[in-house]
Design a protein around this motif. Structure first.
Motif, PDB file in Angstrom:
ATOM      1  N   GLN A 276       0.919  -1.082  -0.076  1.00  0.00           N
ATOM      2  CA  GLN A 276      -0.096  -0.003  -0.127  1.00  0.00           C
ATOM      3  C   GLN A 276       0.660   1.359  -0.142  1.00  0.00           C
ATOM      4  O   GLN A 276       0.399   2.334  -0.589  1.00  0.00           O
ATOM      5  CB  GLN A 276      -1.104  -0.072   1.142  1.00  0.00           C
ATOM      6  N   VAL A 277       2.098   1.260   0.733  1.00  0.00           N
ATOM      7  CA  VAL A 277       2.804   2.327   0.730  1.00  0.00           C
ATOM      8  C   VAL A 277       3.381   2.534  -0.494  1.00  0.00           C
ATOM      9  O   VAL A 277       3.486   3.941  -1.271  1.00  0.00           O
ATOM     10  CB  VAL A 277       4.146   1.991   1.527  1.00  0.00           C
ATOM     11  N   PHE A 278       3.764   1.685  -1.608  1.00  0.00           N
ATOM     12  CA  PHE A 278       4.222   1.708  -2.818  1.00  0.00           C
ATOM     13  C   PHE A 278       3.066   2.064  -3.802  1.00  0.00           C
ATOM     14  O   PHE A 278       3.530   2.221  -4.869  1.00  0.00           O
ATOM     15  CB  PHE A 278       5.225   0.586  -3.145  1.00  0.00           C
ATOM     16  N   GLY A 279       2.104   1.970  -3.303  1.00  0.00           N
ATOM     17  CA  GLY A 279       0.968   1.913  -4.324  1.00  0.00           C
ATOM     18  C   GLY A 279       0.196   1.117  -5.200  1.00  0.00           C
ATOM     19  O   GLY A 279      -0.161   1.438  -6.140  1.00  0.00           O
ATOM     20  N   ALA A 280       0.569  -0.017  -4.850  1.00  0.00           N
ATOM     21  CA  ALA A 280       0.027  -1.271  -5.566  1.00  0.00           C
ATOM     22  C   ALA A 280      -1.341  -1.346  -5.245  1.00  0.00           C
ATOM     23  O   ALA A 280      -1.834  -1.031  -4.117  1.00  0.00           O
ATOM     24  CB  ALA A 280       0.591  -2.687  -5.244  1.00  0.00           C
ATOM     25  N   PRO A 281      -2.456  -1.912  -6.307  1.00  0.00           N
ATOM     26  CA  PRO A 281      -3.585  -1.924  -5.902  1.00  0.00           C
ATOM     27  C   PRO A 281      -4.022  -3.265  -5.017  1.00  0.00           C
ATOM     28  O   PRO A 281      -3.011  -4.240  -4.919  1.00  0.00           O
ATOM     29  CB  PRO A 281      -4.230  -2.283  -7.285  1.00  0.00           C
ATOM     30  N   LYS A 282      -4.968  -3.559  -4.454  1.00  0.00           N
ATOM     31  CA  LYS A 282      -5.420  -4.477  -3.681  1.00  0.00           C
ATOM     32  C   LYS A 282      -5.476  -5.880  -4.438  1.00  0.00           C
ATOM     33  O   LYS A 282      -5.293  -6.936  -4.054  1.00  0.00           O
ATOM     34  CB  LYS A 282      -6.600  -4.255  -3.072  1.00  0.00           C
ATOM     35  N   VAL A 367       0.753   6.658   8.018  1.00  0.00           N
ATOM     36  CA  VAL A 367       0.570   6.459   6.549  1.00  0.00           C
ATOM     37  C   VAL A 367       1.474   7.351   5.602  1.00  0.00           C
ATOM     38  O   VAL A 367       1.248   8.651   5.814  1.00  0.00           O
ATOM     39  CB  VAL A 367      -1.122   6.424   6.223  1.00  0.00           C
ATOM     40  N   PHE A 368       2.002   6.589   4.771  1.00  0.00           N
ATOM     41  CA  PHE A 368       2.757   7.510   3.902  1.00  0.00           C
ATOM     42  C   PHE A 368       3.143   6.894   2.528  1.00  0.00           C
ATOM     43  O   PHE A 368       2.927   5.572   2.549  1.00  0.00           O
ATOM     44  CB  PHE A 368       4.203   7.883   4.402  1.00  0.00           C
ATOM     45  N   GLY A 369       3.271   7.485   1.450  1.00  0.00           N
ATOM     46  CA  GLY A 369       3.638   6.805   0.208  1.00  0.00           C
ATOM     47  C   GLY A 369       4.961   6.963   0.059  1.00  0.00           C
ATOM     48  O   GLY A 369       6.115   7.305   0.745  1.00  0.00           O
ATOM     49  N   ASN A 370       5.489   6.385  -1.314  1.00  0.00           N
ATOM     50  CA  ASN A 370       6.883   6.168  -1.787  1.00  0.00           C
ATOM     51  C   ASN A 370       7.369   7.537  -2.444  1.00  0.00           C
ATOM     52  O   ASN A 370       6.396   7.872  -3.342  1.00  0.00           O
ATOM     53  CB  ASN A 370       7.133   5.044  -2.598  1.00  0.00           C
ATOM     54  N   GLY A 371       8.618   7.948  -2.304  1.00  0.00           N
ATOM     55  CA  GLY A 371       8.990   9.131  -3.194  1.00  0.00           C
ATOM     56  C   GLY A 371       8.081  10.407  -3.394  1.00  0.00           C
ATOM     57  O   GLY A 371       7.945  11.089  -4.035  1.00  0.00           O
ATOM     58  N   GLY A 372       7.547  10.749  -2.183  1.00  0.00           N
ATOM     59  CA  GLY A 372       6.536  11.706  -2.085  1.00  0.00           C
ATOM     60  C   GLY A 372       4.984  11.722  -2.401  1.00  0.00           C
ATOM     61  O   GLY A 372       4.332  12.691  -2.280  1.00  0.00           O
ATOM     62  N   MET A 377      -4.552   2.722   0.119  1.00  0.00           N
ATOM     63  CA  MET A 377      -4.886   2.069   1.118  1.00  0.00           C
ATOM     64  C   MET A 377      -6.084   1.196   0.889  1.00  0.00           C
ATOM     65  O   MET A 377      -6.984   1.468   0.249  1.00  0.00           O
ATOM     66  CB  MET A 377      -5.437   2.956   2.312  1.00  0.00           C
ATOM     67  N   HIS A 378      -5.916  -0.002   1.351  1.00  0.00           N
ATOM     68  CA  HIS A 378      -6.790  -1.143   0.642  1.00  0.00           C
ATOM     69  C   HIS A 378      -8.074  -1.294   1.691  1.00  0.00           C
ATOM     70  O   HIS A 378      -7.846  -1.727   2.887  1.00  0.00           O
ATOM     71  CB  HIS A 378      -6.208  -2.542   0.527  1.00  0.00           C
ATOM     72  N   ARG A 379      -9.238  -0.786   1.273  1.00  0.00           N
ATOM     73  CA  ARG A 379     -10.364  -0.801   2.135  1.00  0.00           C
ATOM     74  C   ARG A 379     -10.833  -2.604   2.466  1.00  0.00           C
ATOM     75  O   ARG A 379     -10.779  -3.135   1.559  1.00  0.00           O
ATOM     76  CB  ARG A 379     -11.482  -0.042   1.563  1.00  0.00           C
ATOM     77  N   HIS A 479      -6.569  10.482   8.959  1.00  0.00           N
ATOM     78  CA  HIS A 479      -5.673  10.795   8.209  1.00  0.00           C
ATOM     79  C   HIS A 479      -5.619   9.745   7.202  1.00  0.00           C
ATOM     80  O   HIS A 479      -5.675   9.908   5.639  1.00  0.00           O
ATOM     81  CB  HIS A 479      -4.318  11.019   8.478  1.00  0.00           C
ATOM     82  N   ALA A 480      -5.727   8.353   7.264  1.00  0.00           N
ATOM     83  CA  ALA A 480      -5.561   7.078   6.540  1.00  0.00           C
ATOM     84  C   ALA A 480      -6.418   7.119   5.397  1.00  0.00           C
ATOM     85  O   ALA A 480      -6.488   6.546   4.341  1.00  0.00           O
ATOM     86  CB  ALA A 480      -5.177   5.983   7.334  1.00  0.00           C
ATOM     87  N   ALA A 481      -7.779   7.455   5.849  1.00  0.00           N
ATOM     88  CA  ALA A 481      -8.918   7.105   5.240  1.00  0.00           C
ATOM     89  C   ALA A 481      -9.030   7.863   3.863  1.00  0.00           C
ATOM     90  O   ALA A 481      -9.563   7.463   2.983  1.00  0.00           O
ATOM     91  CB  ALA A 481     -10.102   7.099   6.007  1.00  0.00           C
ATOM     92  N   GLN A 482      -8.457   9.023   3.933  1.00  0.00           N
ATOM     93  CA  GLN A 482      -8.261   9.798   2.748  1.00  0.00           C
ATOM     94  C   GLN A 482      -7.563   9.476   1.463  1.00  0.00           C
ATOM     95  O   GLN A 482      -7.959   9.615   0.502  1.00  0.00           O
ATOM     96  CB  GLN A 482      -7.855  11.357   2.922  1.00  0.00           C
ATOM     97  N   PHE A 483      -6.812   8.176   1.513  1.00  0.00           N
ATOM     98  CA  PHE A 483      -6.140   7.503   0.708  1.00  0.00           C
ATOM     99  C   PHE A 483      -6.709   6.209   0.250  1.00  0.00           C
ATOM    100  O   PHE A 483      -6.033   5.431  -0.234  1.00  0.00           O
ATOM    101  CB  PHE A 483      -4.471   7.383   1.344  1.00  0.00           C
TER     102      PHE A 483
END
Length: 553
Positions: A276-282, A367-372, A377-379, A479-483
């Motif tokens: 989830q940090v690196f942005g992969a889909p569920k 909660v943070f992402g990669n490279g800014g 986040m997988h619901r 904070h996390a739910a917005q992503f």
């Protein structure tokens, strides 16, 4: 802190769907997706649009109870920083009519004394005006029992089945209509006004309990997310280290705190969170008119490469390298500082630890992402379990059982909630100086989660007896739910094709070997190719048809 925990510690390896899927079982992408509402014959999979189910579910009627202290945002649960001084009475009278019913639910923990030797059962059954006799099953092996029960057509009057278990029971879509009562006539639309606390449950959770175009289950509305990384906030403060804000930051912290000579390692496993940090889909991403599976994305591959780097650096406890199941104990004892778990493990750890170590503190990693960039986040699925009523009962018995489930759906802040959670005040619990329940010796021996599992209730963060817990958890959630991920299949209930599901087990097993250095990173290409051949491409065709049939392409 109270000398006794609020409730007995849950001794289990896996508590899926209810407090969040465990690391091991959730390794399979989308393995906990909702059961479909098709016929269930064969292994081809099925799907139905949740929006088409509105005529089958209760009219949503909010229950006006206690006002939350922290309002949830972006779909996050509300928070309550204290127990109310006066509990709301949600039911004017007992819902039962003197009936006696059997109930089968899982239980994670020791089996309590049974009916006739347990004053907690006596008290709650008295409040219900009916007798519920529980047959508890070991939650760690519940799939084996439920498979046997469904195959043998031998169900209790009331049966709770976790959602992940439903997805593993062969031909469940066929069995559900043969074994369990059709609740549509009792609960659809305004009929649910007779059960106002059930009508208070979220509509998406109700839709998740429609099978074969009929409402069969009573839901357990889920919290938005099942898993994330917990860390020892107390130890981090001792080190004088701020929480991480990027993958590189996390790795650097790991190197700083890792100290095997003094029996401390930085990490357990946190593979699911890094996806989830690196942005992969569920599971699937729809782009350019094509479906791309998680396994085929650069983001997922980057997360695997990151985890391999973590393992190669010797930052993971050797028990976890060996795929041991003692990560909770390692985190609680301080042998590791960061570990991924079900979010519910946070307050479970407080139950176990605060009595002996009042300075013990956990928190959820920011909660943070990669490279800014932003994380993805997988619901969780809308409902974590289903409660079914045995088919063939008299209509008045079905109505009495629904009244019992209505009582057990009472939310936080009600008298009924306190009753089915903590028993009788002065016998099973006392209220401490902050108004929070504290189990007595009798309560610790007898109080259990049986009635709690007979229905869901709106998710809420309520554990105010633990210092800072509600504020910290609500801050993280809001904070996390917005992503939350934009899922191309949102609102579509899917039973996946069998070959597609089966192909993921060898794939995820091989990824675990690659992460742990048993194979090189170059083996990922072969693993993905094998997954496509053995069911991945078949799954893609199936899911693309689902999109087309529902106008999503």
């Amino acid at each position: 802190m109270p000398s006794h925990p609020l409730r007995p510690a849950i001794r289990r390896r896996r508590f899926l769907g209810l407090v969040g899927a465990s690391t091991t079982a959730a390794l399979t992408a989308g393995a906990l997706s909702g059961c479909g509402s098709g016929s269930g014959g064969g292994g081809g999979g099925s799907a139905s649009d949740a929006g088409s189910l509105d005529d089958l579910i209760p009219t949503h009627i909010p229950f006006e109870g206690v006002t939350p202290d922290i309002k949830g945002r972006h779909g996050a649960p509300d928070g309550f920083t204290a127990y109310p001084e006066n509990f709301v009475r949600a039911m004017p009278e007992a819902p039962g009519r003197g009936g006696h019913y059997t109930a089968m639910t899982p239980l994670w923990g020791p089996i309590p004394p049974g009916l006739g030797a347990n004053s907690f059962f006596d008290y709650v059954n008295g409040r219900l005006g009916a007798t519920v006799e529980f047959n508890f099953q070991d939650g760690n092996t519940v799939i084996d029992k439920m498979n046997a029960v469904i195959a043998g057509r031998d169900v209790a009057d009331i049966t709770m089945i976790p959602d992940w278990t439903i997805n593993l029971i062969p031909q469940f879509n066929r069995a559900v209509g043969e074994l369990f009562e059709d609740l549509t006539p009792h609960l659809a639309g305004d009929a649910a006004r007779a059960y106002p606390l059930l009508a208070n449950l979220d509509s998406d959770a109700w839709r998740w309990n429609v099978f074969n175009q009929r409402l069969h289950g009573v839901p357990w509305p889920s919290e938005p997310f099942g898993n994330w990384v917990l860390y020892r906030r107390d130890l981090m403060e001792e080190y004088g280290i701020e929480p991480p804000s990027s993958p590189d930051d996390l790795f650097a912290i790991g190197e700083e705190v890792n100290d095997p000579d003094n029996n401390r390692w930085a990490f357990g496993d946190f593979n699911l969170s890094m996806r989830q940090v690196f942005g992969a889909p569920k599971q699937w991403r729809y782009e350019g008119g094509e479906l791309v599976h998680m396994f085929e994305t650069d983001e997922w591959r980057a997360s695997v490469e990151y985890m391999r780097k973590v393992f190669d650096a010797g930052l993971v406890h050797p028990d976890i390298v060996a795929q041991g199941d003692n990560a909770k104990e390692l985190l609680n004892s301080g042998q590791i500082v960061f570990n991924q778990d079900g979010i519910g493990a946070w307050h479970e750890a407080y139950m176990q630890m605060l009595g002996d170590n009042p300075d013990f503190r956990l928190d959820l990693m920011p909660v943070f992402g990669n490279g800014g960039g932003d994380p993805v986040m997988h619901r969780s699925d809308p409902s974590g379990q289903s409660v079914f009523v045995r088919k063939g009962m008299e209509p008045e018995q079905v109505e009495e059982i629904l009244g019992i489930l209505d009582f057990c759906a009472a939310p936080f802040g009600t008298r009924e909630y306190m009753d089915y959670r903590y028993g009788e005040e002065g016998v099973h619990h006392e209220l401490n100086d902050d108004g929070a329940p504290q189990l007595t010796d009798t309560g610790n021996a007898e109080v259990n989660d049986g009635y709690y599992f007979l229905s869901g209730r709106p998710p809420a963060v309520t554990e105010s007896q633990y210092p800072d817990f509600v504020q910290w958890k609500c801050d993280w959630y809001n904070h996390a739910a917005q992503f939350t991920e934009e899922d191309p299949f949102a609102g579509i209930r899917i039973q996946r094709p069998e070959r597609f599901s089966a192909a993921e087990t060898p794939m995820t097993d091989r990824v675990e070997d690659i992460i742990r250095g048993r194979e090189g990173l170059g083996a990922l290409d072969e693993a993905v190719a094998n997954w496509r051949r053995d069911g991945g491409d078949e799954g893609r065709e199936f899911y693309m048809k689902v999109l087309q049939e529902h106008g999503r392409d």
